[in-house]
Every structure is written in structure tokens, then in C-alpha cells.
Design a protein around this motif. Structure first.
Motif, PDB file in Angstrom:
ATOM      1  N   LYS A   1      11.382  55.774 -12.954  1.00  0.00           N
ATOM      2  CA  LYS A   1       9.988  55.667 -13.405  1.00  0.00           C
ATOM      3  C   LYS A   1       9.045  56.305 -12.394  1.00  0.00           C
ATOM      4  O   LYS A   1       8.142  57.065 -12.768  1.00  0.00           O
ATOM      5  CB  LYS A   1       9.605  54.211 -13.647  1.00  0.00           C
TER       6      LYS A   1
ATOM      7  N   TRP B   1      16.091  51.981 -12.343  1.00  0.00           N
ATOM      8  CA  TRP B   1      14.988  52.079 -13.300  1.00  0.00           C
ATOM      9  C   TRP B   1      13.676  52.386 -12.587  1.00  0.00           C
ATOM     10  O   TRP B   1      12.903  53.240 -13.005  1.00  0.00           O
ATOM     11  CB  TRP B   1      14.877  50.778 -14.099  1.00  0.00           C
ATOM     12  N   MET B   2      13.425  51.676 -11.478  1.00  0.00           N
ATOM     13  CA  MET B   2      12.190  51.833 -10.727  1.00  0.00           C
ATOM     14  C   MET B   2      12.057  53.261 -10.188  1.00  0.00           C
ATOM     15  O   MET B   2      11.012  53.902 -10.344  1.00  0.00           O
ATOM     16  CB  MET B   2      12.149  50.836  -9.568  1.00  0.00           C
TER      17      MET B   2
END
Length: 149
Positions: A82, A78-79
Motif C-alpha cells: 500500500k 499489505w502495508m
């Protein structure tokens, strides 16, 4: 040859492949072992106990690939997604679509699929063929560049 199923390594493979294809080079990607995860639809696979267990632990699908380091139980994926979006970096699904649009040939390894109990129906439609290593080598023997990622 795409051997790894790690997001960062698969991304590097697609960046190199799309760059080569955009430069007019005939480009083939041979997906083997964990690299197959990048061309799977993401549906459960496996016939036997071990195949089903493998599918539960790592179902595949380009959006499910985690980074080789700092995965943090999915938080790393996810990081990184993003951070890439914030910096305007092309996403992995977009890179795969770009490769398809540039006529990069996708080949899947028959032996790896047999071992991991993955059927051709579990792969994206753009996979040209499921072949053995000898077929890939015959395709690559006149290549000026051959990479193993």
C-alpha cells in the motif's frame, strides 16, 4: 544471485537487474534457495512430507513474499504494498515483468530445487533454465559486476 525470498531484498535485486538491462548490460539472475520463491507460480509443491510442509509454510509466488522485517503475519506485506502504491513505486510483479521485457535471463538453481522439492513446472515460464552453480559461474566469470542479494 538472488538468495533471499524477502520482498525487500527481491525488490532490490529486480531494481538492480532492470537498471542494468535498461543500460544495455547483459543481465542474468540466478535464483537459489529462498530466492526461488520469486520465480515460482505459487502453486503447492513437494513430493514427500518435508517438501509438502515447506510448501505449506512458504508456497512462493511473487505476491506472497513478505518483508524481511515487520511482516506481522502478513500485515507487513499489505502495508508495504500500500505504501509503495501510494508513493507511485513500481510493484514487485511489475518489476519482474519489466525484467522479462528487458531480456534479463532467469536461471534457477537445480540443487535448491531438488532439496526443496520444487519442479521446473512450478516455475514461471520465463525461467530460461534450471542449472547448477557451475553453469552460473561460467556465465558470470567475465562479468564486470556480480551481486549476491
Amino acid at each position: 544471485i538472488v538468495f533471499s525470498g524477502d520482498m525487500d531484498k527481491v525488490m532490490a535485486a529486480f531494481i538492480v537487474a532492470t537498471t542494468a538491462a535498461a543500460m544495455g548490460m547483459e543481465t542474468t539472475m540466478f535464483f537459489t534457495f529462498w530466492g526461488l520463491k520469486a520465480i515460482q507460480k505459487g502453486t503447492p509443491t513437494g513430493e514427500g512430507l518435508f517438501g509438502k510442509m515447506l510448501s505449506m509454510m512458504n508456497r512462493g509466488g511473487i505476491d506472497r513474499l513478505g518483508p524481511s522485517r515487520l511482516n506481522f503475519g502478513g500485515m507487513g506485506r499489505w502495508m508495504f504494498k500500500k505504501m509503495m502504491k501510494d508513493k507511485g513505486v513500481t510493484s514487485l510483479p511489475e518489476l519482474r515483468e519489466m525484467a522479462i521485457d528487458l531480456d534479463v535471463k532467469f536461471l534457477a538453481c537445480l540443487m535448491s530445487m531438488d532439496v526443496m522439492e520444487i519442479d521446473q513446472a512450478d516455475l514461471i515460464d520465463e525461467v530460461e533454465d534450471v542449472v547448477g552453480a557451475a553453469t552460473y559461474i561460467a556465465d558470470a566469470q567475465d562479468a564486470q559486476i556480480n551481486l549476491f542479494i
